[in-house]
Design an enzyme around this catalytic site. Sequence first.
Site, PDB file in Angstrom:
ATOM      1  N   HIS A  10      52.771  52.513  30.128  1.00  0.00           N
ATOM      2  CA  HIS A  10      52.915  52.667  31.590  1.00  0.00           C
ATOM      3  C   HIS A  10      53.962  53.754  31.923  1.00  0.00           C
ATOM      4  CE1 HIS A  10      52.388  50.433  35.667  1.00  0.00           C
ATOM      5  NE2 HIS A  10      52.680  51.712  35.870  1.00  0.00           N
ATOM      6  N   ARG A  29      45.838  50.606  37.033  1.00  0.00           N
ATOM      7  CA  ARG A  29      46.340  49.266  36.735  1.00  0.00           C
ATOM      8  C   ARG A  29      45.440  48.639  35.659  1.00  0.00           C
ATOM      9  NH1 ARG A  29      50.378  50.751  38.671  1.00  0.00           N
ATOM     10  NH2 ARG A  29      51.466  49.928  40.501  1.00  0.00           N
TER      11      ARG A  29
HETATM   12  P1  NAP Z   1      46.211  56.255  47.324  1.00  0.00           P
HETATM   13  O1  NAP Z   1      46.762  57.531  47.858  1.00  0.00           O
HETATM   14  O2  NAP Z   1      46.268  55.043  48.178  1.00  0.00           O
HETATM   15  O3  NAP Z   1      44.692  56.545  46.926  1.00  0.00           O
HETATM   16  C1  NAP Z   1      43.784  55.559  46.616  1.00  0.00           C
HETATM   17  C2  NAP Z   1      42.394  56.145  46.481  1.00  0.00           C
HETATM   18  O4  NAP Z   1      41.492  55.125  46.041  1.00  0.00           O
HETATM   19  C3  NAP Z   1      41.830  56.668  47.818  1.00  0.00           C
HETATM   20  O5  NAP Z   1      41.099  57.840  47.594  1.00  0.00           O
HETATM   21  C4  NAP Z   1      40.909  55.541  48.269  1.00  0.00           C
HETATM   22  O6  NAP Z   1      39.833  55.947  49.083  1.00  0.00           O
HETATM   23  C5  NAP Z   1      40.373  55.067  46.919  1.00  0.00           C
HETATM   24  N1  NAP Z   1      39.856  53.709  47.008  1.00  0.00           N
HETATM   25  C6  NAP Z   1      40.537  52.559  47.287  1.00  0.00           C
HETATM   26  N2  NAP Z   1      39.700  51.500  47.294  1.00  0.00           N
HETATM   27  C7  NAP Z   1      38.479  51.990  47.002  1.00  0.00           C
HETATM   28  C8  NAP Z   1      37.200  51.413  46.874  1.00  0.00           C
HETATM   29  N3  NAP Z   1      37.001  50.102  47.051  1.00  0.00           N
HETATM   30  N4  NAP Z   1      36.157  52.206  46.586  1.00  0.00           N
HETATM   31  C9  NAP Z   1      36.338  53.551  46.436  1.00  0.00           C
HETATM   32  N5  NAP Z   1      37.530  54.168  46.539  1.00  0.00           N
HETATM   33  C10 NAP Z   1      38.589  53.399  46.818  1.00  0.00           C
HETATM   34  O7  NAP Z   1      46.900  55.878  45.939  1.00  0.00           O
HETATM   35  P2  NAP Z   1      47.693  56.845  44.928  1.00  0.00           P
HETATM   36  O8  NAP Z   1      49.033  57.163  45.443  1.00  0.00           O
HETATM   37  O9  NAP Z   1      46.798  57.978  44.587  1.00  0.00           O
HETATM   38  O10 NAP Z   1      47.871  55.862  43.682  1.00  0.00           O
HETATM   39  C11 NAP Z   1      46.760  55.299  43.012  1.00  0.00           C
HETATM   40  C12 NAP Z   1      47.221  54.248  42.020  1.00  0.00           C
HETATM   41  O11 NAP Z   1      47.804  54.855  40.873  1.00  0.00           O
HETATM   42  C13 NAP Z   1      48.333  53.314  42.502  1.00  0.00           C
HETATM   43  O12 NAP Z   1      47.823  52.297  43.349  1.00  0.00           O
HETATM   44  C14 NAP Z   1      48.876  52.761  41.202  1.00  0.00           C
HETATM   45  O13 NAP Z   1      48.156  51.595  40.847  1.00  0.00           O
HETATM   46  C15 NAP Z   1      48.562  53.855  40.183  1.00  0.00           C
HETATM   47  N6  NAP Z   1      49.780  54.480  39.615  1.00  0.00           N
HETATM   48  C16 NAP Z   1      49.979  54.427  38.264  1.00  0.00           C
HETATM   49  C17 NAP Z   1      51.086  55.049  37.706  1.00  0.00           C
HETATM   50  C18 NAP Z   1      51.317  55.059  36.222  1.00  0.00           C
HETATM   51  O14 NAP Z   1      52.381  55.475  35.776  1.00  0.00           O
HETATM   52  N7  NAP Z   1      50.346  54.670  35.413  1.00  0.00           N
HETATM   53  C19 NAP Z   1      52.002  55.718  38.532  1.00  0.00           C
HETATM   54  C20 NAP Z   1      51.780  55.738  39.889  1.00  0.00           C
HETATM   55  C21 NAP Z   1      50.661  55.123  40.432  1.00  0.00           C
HETATM   56  P3  NAP Z   1      40.091  56.597  50.548  1.00  0.00           P
HETATM   57  O15 NAP Z   1      40.773  57.918  50.289  1.00  0.00           O
HETATM   58  O16 NAP Z   1      38.760  56.769  51.107  1.00  0.00           O
HETATM   59  O17 NAP Z   1      40.990  55.623  51.273  1.00  0.00           O
HETATM   60  C1  GLV Z   2      53.503  52.945  39.086  1.00  0.00           C
HETATM   61  O1  GLV Z   2      52.723  52.379  38.398  1.00  0.00           O
HETATM   62  C2  GLV Z   2      53.410  53.050  40.508  1.00  0.00           C
HETATM   63  O2  GLV Z   2      52.590  52.359  41.112  1.00  0.00           O
HETATM   64  O3  GLV Z   2      54.174  53.857  41.083  1.00  0.00           O
END
Ligand code: NAP
Ligand code: GLV
Length: 311
Positions: A274, A226
Amino acid sequence: MNLMFISDEDRADLWRTHLLKQLPGLNFYVWPADSDVDKTTIDYVLVWKPAAGVIKQFPNIKAILSLGAGIDGITCDPELPTDKPIVRLVDNSLSQGMTQFAVYWAIHFHRDLGKYRVFEQHKTWTQLPQSDAAECRIGLLGLGELGTAVGQALARLQFNVAGWSRSQKSIDGITSYAGAAALPGFLKRTDILICLLPLTAETEGIINGRLLEQLPRGSVVINLARGRHLVDEDLLAALDCGHLSAAVLDVFHTEPLAPDHPFWDHPKVTVTPHIAALTFPHSGAQYIANNVRRMERGEAPENLIDLKKGY
Ligand code: NAP
Ligand code: GLV
């Protein structure tokens, strides 16, 4: 069963088609076109960045279903009902897309492909020394669904991969760093930093001057999570003084990125709109339908958001 789709209206037909394949009895409504439907009869809202105050108009929903992995576009609603479960999107097409995008850029920097593009423009035949992928240290901020998928793919390509998360992980090929105390050690060993954190009160502004100065000189920042994870001015300062060699930014404080934003013209910054990973309706609909079926059977959905943690 009644579902209200609250997102870009031009995406509605595709989601309707794929959701009805999975849930044939579903009544699929679209906001705001169907705003005259009895709102008390809506069982689920399926949302991407709903306007503030819209979700609370559906008093009997069983859950808020996110069309994205990140739910910051939902939780930023000051009128969001706090008693409704929020379910985020976890989908193979999203992990695949993110992995492809991140691997592309890791290879771009590791193999100096940007420099070769410049050599080509000058019709210069120059062969740079090539280093082993194992010498290229990639650091993933966030080792969740997406960070883990990206990290495993990079590890298979022999990169030296580490990840930082809240909790300690044990993932083949990825060195785990957990918690605030481990962050300096993680940064010190990172040549290419890839952000895949959720946006929460704790992670907002995390890529700031203090963090950047702990990266080795010449390192690269890739933000795929983000825009608000990044302090824009601090990134620009680190690029301009030569501490960082490049940045790839897919997400921004304000999207679309304003035409006068300095990122557009900066020679060391690549801007993408994005698009790192998009959810394909044909694949996302299977996941959403599976969760709806679980809830209809009285079971908890998969990937519920913990509002206290913020993700
Ligand atoms: P997720 O499965 O919830 O993983 C989040 C990770 O961040 C986990 O490993 C978590 O730790 C860690 N984390 C959260 N807060 C933290 C902190 N304070 N300190 C250290 N580590 C922390 O999320 P995801 O599905 O991988 O997605 C991640 C993000 O990608 C989304 O929230 C979104 O913003 C972004 N995204 C972007 C796009 C794009 O097109 N650019 C597309 C999809 C998603 P734990 O494992 O220990 O809980
Ligand atoms: C895209 O940014 C998502 O959070 O899936």
